[in-house]
Write a protein that holds these residues in place. Sequence first.
Motif, PDB file in Angstrom:
ATOM      1  N   ARG A   1       8.744 -12.250  45.836  1.00 20.79           N
ATOM      2  CA  ARG A   1       8.865 -11.694  44.503  1.00 20.79           C
ATOM      3  C   ARG A   1       8.999 -10.169  44.558  1.00 20.79           C
ATOM      4  NH1 ARG A   1       3.893 -10.896  41.870  1.00 20.79           N
ATOM      5  NH2 ARG A   1       4.198 -10.143  39.745  1.00 20.79           N
TER       6      ARG A   1
ATOM      7  N   ILE B   1      12.437  -9.067  46.213  1.00 20.98           N
ATOM      8  CA  ILE B   1      13.578  -9.184  45.306  1.00 20.98           C
ATOM      9  C   ILE B   1      13.501  -8.099  44.231  1.00 20.98           C
ATOM     10  CG2 ILE B   1      14.658 -10.660  43.564  1.00 20.98           C
ATOM     11  CD1 ILE B   1      13.941 -13.049  45.340  1.00 20.98           C
TER      12      ILE B   1
ATOM     13  N   ARG C   1      14.753  -4.887  45.652  1.00 18.17           N
ATOM     14  CA  ARG C   1      16.214  -4.811  45.701  1.00 18.17           C
ATOM     15  C   ARG C   1      16.806  -4.646  44.312  1.00 18.17           C
ATOM     16  NH1 ARG C   1      17.397 -10.050  48.027  1.00 18.17           N
ATOM     17  NH2 ARG C   1      19.572  -9.565  47.738  1.00 18.17           N
TER      18      ARG C   1
ATOM     19  N   SER D   1      19.127  -1.648  42.961  1.00 21.51           N
ATOM     20  CA  SER D   1      20.426  -1.916  42.362  1.00 21.51           C
ATOM     21  C   SER D   1      20.575  -1.242  41.007  1.00 21.51           C
ATOM     22  CB  SER D   1      20.616  -3.422  42.240  1.00 21.51           C
ATOM     23  OG  SER D   1      21.792  -3.728  41.558  1.00 21.51           O
ATOM     24  N   ASN D   2      19.557  -1.333  40.172  1.00 23.74           N
ATOM     25  CA  ASN D   2      19.625  -0.704  38.853  1.00 23.74           C
ATOM     26  C   ASN D   2      18.212  -0.490  38.316  1.00 23.74           C
ATOM     27  OD1 ASN D   2      20.032   0.042  36.176  1.00 23.74           O
ATOM     28  ND2 ASN D   2      21.811  -1.290  35.941  1.00 23.74           N
TER      29      ASN D   2
ATOM     30  N   MET E   1      13.212  -5.421  32.868  1.00 21.00           N
ATOM     31  CA  MET E   1      12.801  -6.766  33.256  1.00 21.00           C
ATOM     32  C   MET E   1      11.306  -6.813  33.568  1.00 21.00           C
ATOM     33  SD  MET E   1      15.642  -8.538  33.254  1.00 21.00           S
ATOM     34  CE  MET E   1      16.505  -7.620  32.009  1.00 21.00           C
TER      35      MET E   1
ATOM     36  N   GLN F   1      25.147  -5.174  32.778  1.00 25.33           N
ATOM     37  CA  GLN F   1      24.259  -4.576  33.768  1.00 25.33           C
ATOM     38  C   GLN F   1      23.450  -5.555  34.583  1.00 25.33           C
ATOM     39  OE1 GLN F   1      22.496  -0.840  33.128  1.00 25.33           O
ATOM     40  NE2 GLN F   1      23.142  -0.709  31.026  1.00 25.33           N
ATOM     41  N   VAL F   2      24.116  -6.478  35.232  1.00 25.66           N
ATOM     42  CA  VAL F   2      23.410  -7.349  36.164  1.00 25.66           C
ATOM     43  C   VAL F   2      23.108  -6.556  37.427  1.00 25.66           C
ATOM     44  CG1 VAL F   2      24.478  -9.438  35.294  1.00 25.66           C
ATOM     45  CG2 VAL F   2      25.609  -8.173  37.118  1.00 25.66           C
ATOM     46  N   PHE F   3      22.186  -7.058  38.251  1.00 27.51           N
ATOM     47  CA  PHE F   3      21.939  -6.427  39.545  1.00 27.51           C
ATOM     48  C   PHE F   3      23.091  -6.856  40.451  1.00 27.51           C
ATOM     49  CE2 PHE F   3      17.520  -7.189  37.942  1.00 27.51           C
ATOM     50  CZ  PHE F   3      17.280  -5.867  37.602  1.00 27.51           C
ATOM     51  N   ARG F   4      24.042  -5.967  40.640  1.00 33.23           N
ATOM     52  CA  ARG F   4      25.304  -6.344  41.271  1.00 33.23           C
ATOM     53  C   ARG F   4      25.164  -6.826  42.706  1.00 33.23           C
ATOM     54  NH1 ARG F   4      29.535  -4.199  38.359  1.00 33.23           N
ATOM     55  NH2 ARG F   4      30.861  -4.467  40.165  1.00 33.23           N
ATOM     56  N   ASP F   5      24.222  -6.238  43.448  1.00 35.33           N
ATOM     57  CA  ASP F   5      24.105  -6.597  44.865  1.00 35.33           C
ATOM     58  C   ASP F   5      23.244  -7.841  45.078  1.00 35.33           C
ATOM     59  OD1 ASP F   5      25.176  -3.972  44.965  1.00 35.33           O
ATOM     60  OD2 ASP F   5      23.126  -3.202  44.978  1.00 35.33           O
ATOM     61  N   LEU F   6      22.677  -8.364  44.011  1.00 30.85           N
ATOM     62  CA  LEU F   6      21.835  -9.542  44.154  1.00 30.85           C
ATOM     63  C   LEU F   6      22.618 -10.783  43.744  1.00 30.85           C
ATOM     64  CD1 LEU F   6      19.703  -7.256  44.255  1.00 30.85           C
ATOM     65  CD2 LEU F   6      18.180  -8.728  42.960  1.00 30.85           C
ATOM     66  N   THR F   7      22.209 -11.936  44.286  1.00 30.61           N
ATOM     67  CA  THR F   7      22.875 -13.168  43.897  1.00 30.61           C
ATOM     68  C   THR F   7      22.434 -13.537  42.479  1.00 30.61           C
ATOM     69  OG1 THR F   7      21.128 -14.610  44.676  1.00 30.61           O
ATOM     70  CG2 THR F   7      22.820 -14.003  46.278  1.00 30.61           C
TER      71      THR F   7
ATOM     72  N   GLU G   1      18.881 -14.585  42.543  1.00 27.25           N
ATOM     73  CA  GLU G   1      17.957 -13.458  42.714  1.00 27.25           C
ATOM     74  C   GLU G   1      17.857 -12.618  41.450  1.00 27.25           C
ATOM     75  OE1 GLU G   1      18.572 -12.837  47.527  1.00 27.25           O
ATOM     76  OE2 GLU G   1      19.815 -11.748  46.095  1.00 27.25           O
TER      77      GLU G   1
ATOM     78  N   ARG H   1      15.451 -14.448  39.383  1.00 30.81           N
ATOM     79  CA  ARG H   1      14.093 -14.326  39.922  1.00 30.81           C
ATOM     80  C   ARG H   1      13.533 -12.926  39.693  1.00 30.81           C
ATOM     81  NH1 ARG H   1      12.179 -18.548  42.779  1.00 30.81           N
ATOM     82  NH2 ARG H   1      13.731 -20.097  43.429  1.00 30.81           N
ATOM     83  N   ALA H   2      14.392 -11.919  39.838  1.00 31.88           N
ATOM     84  CA  ALA H   2      13.935 -10.551  39.607  1.00 31.88           C
ATOM     85  C   ALA H   2      13.477 -10.401  38.158  1.00 31.88           C
ATOM     86  CB  ALA H   2      15.046  -9.556  39.914  1.00 31.88           C
ATOM     87  N   ALA H   3      14.188 -11.082  37.253  1.00 33.62           N
ATOM     88  CA  ALA H   3      13.830 -10.982  35.842  1.00 33.62           C
ATOM     89  C   ALA H   3      12.505 -11.681  35.558  1.00 33.62           C
ATOM     90  CB  ALA H   3      14.927 -11.588  34.980  1.00 33.62           C
TER      91      ALA H   3
ATOM     92  N   PHE I   1       9.905 -11.345  37.299  1.00 36.77           N
ATOM     93  CA  PHE I   1       8.921 -10.622  38.102  1.00 36.77           C
ATOM     94  C   PHE I   1       7.502 -10.727  37.544  1.00 36.77           C
ATOM     95  CE2 PHE I   1       6.569  -6.736  39.170  1.00 36.77           C
ATOM     96  CZ  PHE I   1       6.541  -6.883  40.540  1.00 36.77           C
TER      97      PHE I   1
ATOM     98  N   ARG J   1      18.784 -14.076  32.272  1.00 39.74           N
ATOM     99  CA  ARG J   1      17.684 -13.226  32.724  1.00 39.74           C
ATOM    100  C   ARG J   1      16.688 -12.998  31.603  1.00 39.74           C
ATOM    101  NH1 ARG J   1      20.167  -7.994  35.601  1.00 39.74           N
ATOM    102  NH2 ARG J   1      20.520  -7.619  33.405  1.00 39.74           N
TER     103      ARG J   1
END
Lengths: 292, 281
Positions: free
Chosen positions: A165, A168, A171, A175-176, A183, B110-116, B119, B122-124, B126, B171
């Motif tokens: 968690r 990610i 990262r 990224s932003n 978030m 504005q998605v996290f471009r480098d993440l799948t 991911e 999942r980041a959302a 958190f 997200r």
Amino acid sequence: MSFFLQLTISGLAIGSVYALIALGFVVVYKATRVLNFAQGDMMMIGAFVTFTLSSTHGWPFFVALGVTLVASFFLGFVIERLVLRPMLGQPVFSIIIVTIGLAWLMRGIAGMAFGHSEQRITFPFSGESVRLPGVDVTLSAENIATLTMTMLTFLAFFVFFQRTRWGIAMRATASNQDVAQMMGINVNRISALAWGLAGVVGTLAGVILGMLGFLFIHVGDTALRAFPAAVLGGLDATGGAVVGGAILGVAETLFGGYLGGAYRELMAWILLIVVLLVRPFGLFGSKDIERV
Amino acid sequence: MSQTEVGATAAPATVRTPLLELKNLEVTYNQVVLAVRGVSMEVQEGTVCALLGANGAGKTTILRAISSVLTSQDGEVTDGTICLDGDPITDLAADKIVRRGICHVPEGRQVFRDLTVEENLRAAAFTLTDRRKVESRLEMVQEYFPKLTTLWKGKAGYLSGGEQQMLALGRGLMLDPRLLILDEPSLGLAPVMVDEITRIVTEVSRQERVTVLLVEQNAQIALDLSDYCYVLENGRIVLDGRSSEIAENQDIKEFYLGASEGSSTNYAAIKHYRRRKRWMS
């Protein structure tokens, strides 16, 4: 052939150190976009603490290392909290200058605390070695330990960044940052965590250098030699650090071995300049896409 | 003038505490630029509320103030309060706001471009520490956006605009928010995509019982989707009311729905423009 292999092995070993130092640069850069010039001196402090605990106080090596790793995590954490956090929102340039100041501050403190003489961390299995059958190559205990530690560290970091968690989230923040905040990711904690991790890999690198006999208060300058490794791999790529480190280490050792020691030093910088000319964002780094 | 009065008198006639309430909110950038000048609005639980306005009216600023992400752009709330369930949340940090159930889907995707894709979701999530909940929310998002499932392991930067908007919405849903803030979900999308997104937003707001605060430049979409609507100009609320009534408003028809009689340079348009100016001063 065996000379070549032998050089390659020691190149990989020294490359591991570069890779670990580069990883320290990468972690902090990824999370905070700051080039941490104090990375080398965080490494030096970690190495000296391990040395003091194991050699002076007679702690078993691995216990001393373990304790230092935990302590260096907190050192990174505290540095972020006390020095970097108040700088939040200032131009990146000022923050980088602050890390340079921090580096010299730590060096001064280390000089007072640990003295100015050169030391060596004794590795418990020092002197033992393994001969690879078939080829005429010897692996020293230090080489094996170095390669194993580096591989385990990178494996751990890989799993951390891909699966956990916090990894990610880190990262995502890289990224932003703005959206990461939306978030619910606490970007301050992410940056503190990054500095803590940088402290940990720094200590690992420092201890390895210490085992190889490089432990003095100016050893942090070696970190600058590892800087090309980070740039080569791409400053924001974890995997890039290991490849960059390995390439740099092997190239250096091969050049030194075949052409003489004088060329060794040159190699890192030639590589750095060539890479920056051809691929300014490194082998695996991402081109920066400006988002407003 | 008395903008607060506009908000107060025209507020929906309920005694319930609104889920979200802005009281006389004022936001300043760089300590000089007044972007939001005393905005008061209420979002009732279970409704879709739209905030309509042209470029630069201050819509996004209001949203950023609600989710407490103004600092990165050197903005700050200089006056007024933001309340959730009547509880002031103006000074809470961004992550605390998210934990309170407000989810902000930023403009321009504005998605996290480098993440799948996975991911990103999942980041959302958190702030969710319960793993099973994360998995079940992931499944739910996949049900709403089957398209995302096929792109699951692909980098978000390579998705099309519409897919990225789906991901951004997904997200927003990961945390099971009480209030979903959507910043121009239709921006830069093909009409087909806009319809798709509109359909999903309606579906989500009904099925998940999420309250939605929708910001749009596209008045048609905003009025179609929402129950209640605020019109923002130059950092002030100039009009508010039930969306069905607002849609019938002659000025709104002309200025936002583009239903003017004749060319925009005719006298009538200018007259309306003058009338609009009067509200603002």
